[in-house]
Motif scaffolding. Structure first.
Motif, PDB file in Angstrom:
ATOM      1  N   ASN A 119      -2.399   0.976 -13.294  1.00 37.31           N
ATOM      2  CA  ASN A 119      -1.818   0.676 -14.605  1.00 37.31           C
ATOM      3  C   ASN A 119      -1.037   1.851 -15.168  1.00 37.31           C
ATOM      4  O   ASN A 119      -0.088   1.666 -15.942  1.00 37.31           O
ATOM      5  CB  ASN A 119      -2.905   0.247 -15.576  1.00 37.31           C
ATOM      6  N   PHE A 120      -1.453   3.051 -14.819  1.00 40.28           N
ATOM      7  CA  PHE A 120      -0.733   4.233 -15.312  1.00 40.28           C
ATOM      8  C   PHE A 120       0.537   4.535 -14.513  1.00 40.28           C
ATOM      9  O   PHE A 120       1.264   5.452 -14.835  1.00 40.28           O
ATOM     10  CB  PHE A 120      -1.658   5.470 -15.299  1.00 40.28           C
ATOM     11  N   SER A 121       0.791   3.724 -13.485  1.00 38.48           N
ATOM     12  CA  SER A 121       2.005   3.948 -12.677  1.00 38.48           C
ATOM     13  C   SER A 121       3.229   3.331 -13.393  1.00 38.48           C
ATOM     14  O   SER A 121       3.099   2.624 -14.382  1.00 38.48           O
ATOM     15  CB  SER A 121       1.820   3.327 -11.292  1.00 38.48           C
ATOM     16  N   SER A 122       4.399   3.595 -12.821  1.00 41.09           N
ATOM     17  CA  SER A 122       5.658   3.128 -13.438  1.00 41.09           C
ATOM     18  C   SER A 122       6.166   1.827 -12.839  1.00 41.09           C
ATOM     19  O   SER A 122       7.317   1.447 -13.036  1.00 41.09           O
ATOM     20  CB  SER A 122       6.729   4.214 -13.285  1.00 41.09           C
ATOM     21  N   PHE A 123       5.303   1.145 -12.064  1.00 42.28           N
ATOM     22  CA  PHE A 123       5.731  -0.098 -11.444  1.00 42.28           C
ATOM     23  C   PHE A 123       5.833  -1.205 -12.500  1.00 42.28           C
ATOM     24  O   PHE A 123       5.214  -1.131 -13.573  1.00 42.28           O
ATOM     25  CB  PHE A 123       4.735  -0.509 -10.339  1.00 42.28           C
ATOM     26  N   ASP A 124       6.592  -2.266 -12.116  1.00 41.89           N
ATOM     27  CA  ASP A 124       6.675  -3.408 -13.031  1.00 41.89           C
ATOM     28  C   ASP A 124       5.355  -4.159 -13.011  1.00 41.89           C
ATOM     29  O   ASP A 124       4.512  -3.969 -12.132  1.00 41.89           O
ATOM     30  CB  ASP A 124       7.834  -4.329 -12.636  1.00 41.89           C
ATOM     31  N   ASN A 125       5.207  -5.025 -13.959  1.00 37.11           N
ATOM     32  CA  ASN A 125       3.928  -5.697 -14.137  1.00 37.11           C
ATOM     33  C   ASN A 125       3.561  -6.578 -12.952  1.00 37.11           C
ATOM     34  O   ASN A 125       2.381  -6.688 -12.578  1.00 37.11           O
ATOM     35  CB  ASN A 125       3.952  -6.530 -15.411  1.00 37.11           C
ATOM     36  N   ASP A 126       4.563  -7.249 -12.368  1.00 44.77           N
ATOM     37  CA  ASP A 126       4.264  -8.120 -11.243  1.00 44.77           C
ATOM     38  C   ASP A 126       3.686  -7.320 -10.075  1.00 44.77           C
ATOM     39  O   ASP A 126       2.697  -7.726  -9.439  1.00 44.77           O
ATOM     40  CB  ASP A 126       5.524  -8.861 -10.791  1.00 44.77           C
ATOM     41  N   LEU A 127       4.315  -6.157  -9.801  1.00 46.80           N
ATOM     42  CA  LEU A 127       3.818  -5.328  -8.700  1.00 46.80           C
ATOM     43  C   LEU A 127       2.441  -4.746  -9.031  1.00 46.80           C
ATOM     44  O   LEU A 127       1.562  -4.662  -8.172  1.00 46.80           O
ATOM     45  CB  LEU A 127       4.819  -4.212  -8.403  1.00 46.80           C
ATOM     46  N   LYS A 128       2.288  -4.332 -10.301  1.00 48.40           N
ATOM     47  CA  LYS A 128       0.978  -3.819 -10.705  1.00 48.40           C
ATOM     48  C   LYS A 128      -0.111  -4.861 -10.495  1.00 48.40           C
ATOM     49  O   LYS A 128      -1.196  -4.577  -9.965  1.00 48.40           O
ATOM     50  CB  LYS A 128       1.002  -3.396 -12.165  1.00 48.40           C
ATOM     51  N   SER A 129       0.173  -6.123 -10.890  1.00 46.99           N
ATOM     52  CA  SER A 129      -0.819  -7.179 -10.733  1.00 46.99           C
ATOM     53  C   SER A 129      -1.152  -7.386  -9.275  1.00 46.99           C
ATOM     54  O   SER A 129      -2.322  -7.589  -8.887  1.00 46.99           O
ATOM     55  CB  SER A 129      -0.285  -8.485 -11.355  1.00 46.99           C
ATOM     56  N   SER A 130      -0.084  -7.374  -8.446  1.00 50.01           N
ATOM     57  CA  SER A 130      -0.316  -7.557  -7.018  1.00 50.01           C
ATOM     58  C   SER A 130      -1.152  -6.425  -6.434  1.00 50.01           C
ATOM     59  O   SER A 130      -2.088  -6.640  -5.637  1.00 50.01           O
ATOM     60  CB  SER A 130       1.035  -7.669  -6.287  1.00 50.01           C
ATOM     61  N   LEU A 131      -0.815  -5.192  -6.817  1.00 45.92           N
ATOM     62  CA  LEU A 131      -1.569  -4.029  -6.304  1.00 45.92           C
ATOM     63  C   LEU A 131      -3.022  -4.054  -6.782  1.00 45.92           C
ATOM     64  O   LEU A 131      -3.948  -3.693  -6.039  1.00 45.92           O
ATOM     65  CB  LEU A 131      -0.890  -2.740  -6.739  1.00 45.92           C
ATOM     66  N   ILE A 132      -3.235  -4.489  -8.032  1.00 48.58           N
ATOM     67  CA  ILE A 132      -4.593  -4.557  -8.570  1.00 48.58           C
ATOM     68  C   ILE A 132      -5.425  -5.563  -7.798  1.00 48.58           C
ATOM     69  O   ILE A 132      -6.590  -5.333  -7.458  1.00 48.58           O
ATOM     70  CB  ILE A 132      -4.547  -4.888 -10.075  1.00 48.58           C
ATOM     71  N   GLU A 133      -4.800  -6.739  -7.489  1.00 46.66           N
ATOM     72  CA  GLU A 133      -5.552  -7.730  -6.737  1.00 46.66           C
ATOM     73  C   GLU A 133      -5.853  -7.222  -5.336  1.00 46.66           C
ATOM     74  O   GLU A 133      -6.940  -7.438  -4.794  1.00 46.66           O
ATOM     75  CB  GLU A 133      -4.785  -9.042  -6.684  1.00 46.66           C
ATOM     76  N   LEU A 134      -4.866  -6.543  -4.754  1.00 49.81           N
ATOM     77  CA  LEU A 134      -5.112  -5.944  -3.433  1.00 49.81           C
ATOM     78  C   LEU A 134      -6.252  -4.909  -3.486  1.00 49.81           C
ATOM     79  O   LEU A 134      -7.080  -4.809  -2.571  1.00 49.81           O
ATOM     80  CB  LEU A 134      -3.845  -5.298  -2.903  1.00 49.81           C
ATOM     81  N   SER A 135      -6.265  -4.112  -4.572  1.00 48.34           N
ATOM     82  CA  SER A 135      -7.334  -3.099  -4.687  1.00 48.34           C
ATOM     83  C   SER A 135      -8.688  -3.761  -4.826  1.00 48.34           C
ATOM     84  O   SER A 135      -9.709  -3.261  -4.332  1.00 48.34           O
ATOM     85  CB  SER A 135      -7.058  -2.186  -5.882  1.00 48.34           C
ATOM     86  N   GLY A 136      -8.754  -4.906  -5.529  1.00 48.05           N
ATOM     87  CA  GLY A 136     -10.023  -5.609  -5.646  1.00 48.05           C
ATOM     88  C   GLY A 136     -10.547  -6.051  -4.308  1.00 48.05           C
ATOM     89  O   GLY A 136     -11.762  -6.110  -4.077  1.00 48.05           O
ATOM     90  N   PHE A 137      -9.598  -6.402  -3.407  1.00 47.44           N
ATOM     91  CA  PHE A 137     -10.010  -6.765  -2.055  1.00 47.44           C
ATOM     92  C   PHE A 137     -10.389  -5.533  -1.230  1.00 47.44           C
ATOM     93  O   PHE A 137     -11.365  -5.542  -0.468  1.00 47.44           O
ATOM     94  CB  PHE A 137      -8.867  -7.533  -1.378  1.00 47.44           C
ATOM     95  N   ALA A 138      -9.598  -4.445  -1.401  1.00 48.52           N
ATOM     96  CA  ALA A 138      -9.793  -3.260  -0.557  1.00 48.52           C
ATOM     97  C   ALA A 138     -11.041  -2.470  -0.944  1.00 48.52           C
ATOM     98  O   ALA A 138     -11.771  -1.966  -0.074  1.00 48.52           O
ATOM     99  CB  ALA A 138      -8.574  -2.361  -0.631  1.00 48.52           C
ATOM    100  N   VAL A 139     -11.281  -2.330  -2.254  1.00 46.69           N
ATOM    101  CA  VAL A 139     -12.441  -1.550  -2.714  1.00 46.69           C
ATOM    102  C   VAL A 139     -13.687  -2.404  -2.538  1.00 46.69           C
ATOM    103  O   VAL A 139     -13.872  -3.398  -3.255  1.00 46.69           O
ATOM    104  CB  VAL A 139     -12.289  -1.107  -4.175  1.00 46.69           C
ATOM    105  N   THR A 140     -14.495  -2.055  -1.574  1.00 53.80           N
ATOM    106  CA  THR A 140     -15.728  -2.795  -1.298  1.00 53.80           C
ATOM    107  C   THR A 140     -16.871  -1.811  -1.059  1.00 53.80           C
ATOM    108  O   THR A 140     -16.668  -0.602  -0.989  1.00 53.80           O
ATOM    109  CB  THR A 140     -15.546  -3.699  -0.071  1.00 53.80           C
ATOM    110  N   GLU A 141     -18.051  -2.306  -0.953  1.00 50.93           N
ATOM    111  CA  GLU A 141     -19.241  -1.463  -0.801  1.00 50.93           C
ATOM    112  C   GLU A 141     -19.240  -0.751   0.540  1.00 50.93           C
ATOM    113  O   GLU A 141     -19.125  -1.392   1.582  1.00 50.93           O
ATOM    114  CB  GLU A 141     -20.502  -2.329  -0.939  1.00 50.93           C
ATOM    115  N   ASN A 142     -19.322   0.589   0.480  1.00 49.15           N
ATOM    116  CA  ASN A 142     -19.423   1.377   1.722  1.00 49.15           C
ATOM    117  C   ASN A 142     -20.521   2.440   1.654  1.00 49.15           C
ATOM    118  O   ASN A 142     -20.614   3.292   2.538  1.00 49.15           O
ATOM    119  CB  ASN A 142     -18.086   2.042   2.040  1.00 49.15           C
TER     120      ASN A 142
END
Length: 714
Positions: free
Chosen positions: A202-225
């Protein structure tokens, strides 16, 4: 059967002496135990909880407060965080999925060619692929784990993002995911981890659509390790528990100050150290009994050695007991006023015992008893802390007493006590300064002078007490010290003047016997001064009838010429016992009386015996023998020999070295064969030394002189 009877009497006397020694040692041990009992048995108090302490209470023992240690350990264990295992494989796998998404999208963008195989006949083969076609193709490229977790809308947005933004988004997302998963993501903090990555995006300079996409990707990538490791957690807790220092209450530590309220915690500590328990702890008592037993075993052995070399009687045993009792009282009294602040034991005159024992008995016994008194002092000055010894006090007492023994030397002058006091002062000061400098505390100059003053006071008091107590032991117990002997050896002593004026020949004979006896005694380690003084008075009985003894007749008529041999023998035989009576009436020490009484033993008065035998062949030898006792000590035996030698040598016309040697040998052999030396501790080796020493002394007395020429009158 006579030898059997003598053996029985000897064993009976030995058993009696041993019982006397054992009784003395036992009484000393009991006195030491009673005095030191309070120093090993803790004092108990009747205290109520939440009341005010009437006095300051210190711990009598060193003990661990187990409850407090357990509480502290429990707190430390609880503070240990759970240990987790972080799986780097999962981290790498999740970042690989991200890279896979972006690489697939990049590949799709590079191939912007129409997919004719997938088009129907009615569609234009040159038209660009539709969004649906791109998504279909992208889903075919991606792993099922990705397509099942990421929506088509995210993939569509990423497909419509230019390449540069995609590359930047990829780098940001991978960096954020790796950073957060590197520290471990557990089931408990997974949401927080995803929130942190989301905030970064969210603190990046990307547009909102890309931010939303990256956030959803992070939700998938960040998992219990990060997974809980029970073994590591238990090991960490065990290590933390082992590093916990036990909560220990030290002996002497103040538990409650005077006037302080006794809280529950304080009350529990008082109970723990045993000051609220009225029951005695038997182990400190057993320990005290054992150390006193060891001390008494050493004392008993040394008294045995002293008895073997010097003889022992009730008076000497009494002196050992009373000296020990005096030192015990002095130390115990000093301990009552000594605290951890004032250190009054530096002023305790413990060296009095060493001085008295050396003056009245001997040096070896003084050294051994000094060690015993030093150990006793370390117990009495332990601040009533059971299980502890005041090593500083014991060391100080030891050096102080050793200084007394060393500086007293072998001098027989009473000023030697004062000189020893000066030496003790110096040693005491050095010992005190040593303790001060070795301690970590800082002392001011006044404190140093005050502590050193204690050492001077201790030395001064030791000398004064020795001066004051010497007459008690000499007169009250009949102990014969060198000082008493010197006073008896003075020429102005009334009985010596009596011998000189009434029996001058006997006086000179006694002087010669004294010279012979002293040198012989010194040669075998006996008391030469006692032998000299005893020889001075051994013939005091002759003053009753001096002219009946040949050395006092001075050429006058011999009164024995008018008497029967039996009558003459009675007069001669009576002089040792008349002399003993005279000495008793004048309150002389018993060893001097014994020498006067025993110096002829049971020897035969040969001159009058043979003279009577010429008249009466049935004459009994027993009628012309001295009744005895035989000499009981080395000194009495040597005077017995020297007395006979001096009289015999005086009768020689030409006392050559050979004649002197043969005469002395014959007298020693005669006394030995006649059994006169059977009850004294002289050995054959001692007799050989006595023989040689007496011969050397006589040769010096009868040395040849220059014959001066006599000028003839004209």
């Amino acid at each position: 059967m006579k030898w059997l009877r003598n053996t029985y009497i000897y064993l009976k006397n030995v058993s009696r002496e041993r019982l006397m020694v054992l009784f003395l040692v036992s009484m000393m041990g009991v006195a030491f135990f009673i005095a030191a009992f309070s120093n090993v048995q803790p004092k108990t108090y009747e205290i109520e909880q939440f009341s005010d302490a009437a006095e300051t209470i210190r711990s009598p023992v060193t003990i661990e407060n187990e409850e407090e240690t357990e509480r502290k350990t429990r707190e430390v264990i609880q503070s240990v965080e759970d240990r987790f295992n972080i799986s780097n494989e999962i981290t790498n796998e999740q970042t690989a999925y991200i890279e896979e998404v972006f690489e697939a999208i990049a590949k799709m963008k590079q191939s912007q060619q129409p997919n004719n195989a997938s088009r129907t006949l009615d569609e234009d083969p040159d038209a660009p692929p539709t969004s649906q076609e791109q998504l279909t193709q992208l889903n075919k490229l991606l792993s099922p784990e990705i397509t099942d977790s990421i929506s088509d809308g995210v993939l569509y947005d990423l497909l419509n993002t230019d390449v540069e933004k995609l590359e930047e988004g990829k780098e940001l997302l991978i960096k954020s995911v790796e950073g957060i998963m590197k520290n471990g993501v557990s089931a408990e903090n997974i949401e927080r981890a995803r929130d942190e990555v989301e905030q970064t995006i969210n603190f990046s300079s990307f547009d909102n659509d890309l931010k939303s996409s990256l956030i959803e990707l992070s939700g998938f990538a960040v998992t219990e390790n990060s997974f809980f490791d029970a073994g590591k957690t238990a090991e960490a807790r065990k290590e933390a528990a082992s590093n916990v220092e036990p909560v220990v209450i030290r002996a002497g530590e103040v538990i409650v100050q005077q006037g302080q309220t006794i809280t529950t915690e304080t009350y529990e500590e008082l109970a723990l150290v045993g000051v609220l328990d009225s029951k005695y702890n038997k182990f400190p008592i057993i320990g005290l009994a054992l150390i006193i037993l060891l001390m008494m075993v050493v004392t008993n052995h040394e008294i045995g050695v002293f008895k073997k070399n010097n003889g022992v009687d009730k008076s000497k045993l009494g002196a050992i007991f009373f000296i020990s009792l005096i030192i015990l009282i002095v130390m115990k009294t000093g301990s009552l006023y000594t605290t951890s602040v004032n250190q009054l034991y530096f002023a305790v005159p413990a060296a009095t015992g060493a001085l008295l024992v050396k003056l009245l008995l001997n040096e070896r016994l003084a050294i051994v008893l000094s060690v015993i008194y030093a150990i006793l002092g370390s117990i009495l000055f332990n601040g009533q802390i059971p299980g502890s010894l005041n090593v500083e006090a014991g060391t100080y007492f030891f050096f102080s007493q050793m200084a007394a023994v060393i500086f007293l030397g072998r001098s027989t002058d009473r000023l030697a006590i004062l000189k020893a006091g000066i030496g003790m002062s110096a040693v005491n000061i050095v010992a005190i300064l040593t303790f001060l400098f070795l301690s970590s505390e800082k002392y001011s100059i006044p404190d140093i002078f005050m502590q050193s003053g204690y050492g001077v006071i201790a030395a001064f008091l030791s000398a004064v007490l020795t001066f004051g107590l010497m007459p008690f032991f000499e007169a009250g117990l009949g102990i014969l010290s060198d000082y008493r002997l010197l006073s008896l050896a003075k020429p102005n002593q009334p009985l010596l003047r009596k011998i000189l004026t009434e029996a001058p020949g006997t006086y000179h004979h006694s002087i010669m016997v004294a010279n012979l006896s002293e040198t012989a005694c010194d040669a075998i380690g006996a008391n030469g001064l006692l032998a000299r003084v005893g020889a001075y008075y051994h013939d005091i009985g002759k003053t009753a009838r001096p002219h009946f003894f040949i050395e006092n007749q001075m050429g006058a008529t011999n009164p024995h010429d008018r008497l029967q041999p039996r009558e003459s023998a009675e007069i001669i035989i009576s002089h040792p016992y008349e002399g003993a009576d005279i000495l008793k009436n004048h309150k002389f020490p018993q060893p001097i009386i014994d020498i006067a009484e025993q110096h002829h033993g049971t020897s035969l008065l040969k001159y009058f015996y043979y003279k009577e035998q010429d008249k009466n062949k049935h004459t009994k030898e027993e009628d012309f023998r001295y009744p005895g006792l035989k000499p009981q000590t080395k000194e009495a035996a040597i005077i017995c020999i020297s007395d006979a030698v001096e009289a015999a040598v005086r009768s020689l016309n030409e006392p050559t070295e050979r004649k002197i040697d043969e005469l002395v040998a014959s007298i020693v052999e005669d006394r030995l064969m006649d059994g006169q030396l059977s009850e004294c501790p002289l050995t054959l080796k001692d007799l050989d030394k006595v023989h040689r020493t007496i011969c050397e002394t006589l040769k010096g007395m009868f040395h040849s002189r220059i014959q001066y020429p006599i000028k003839e009158a004209k």
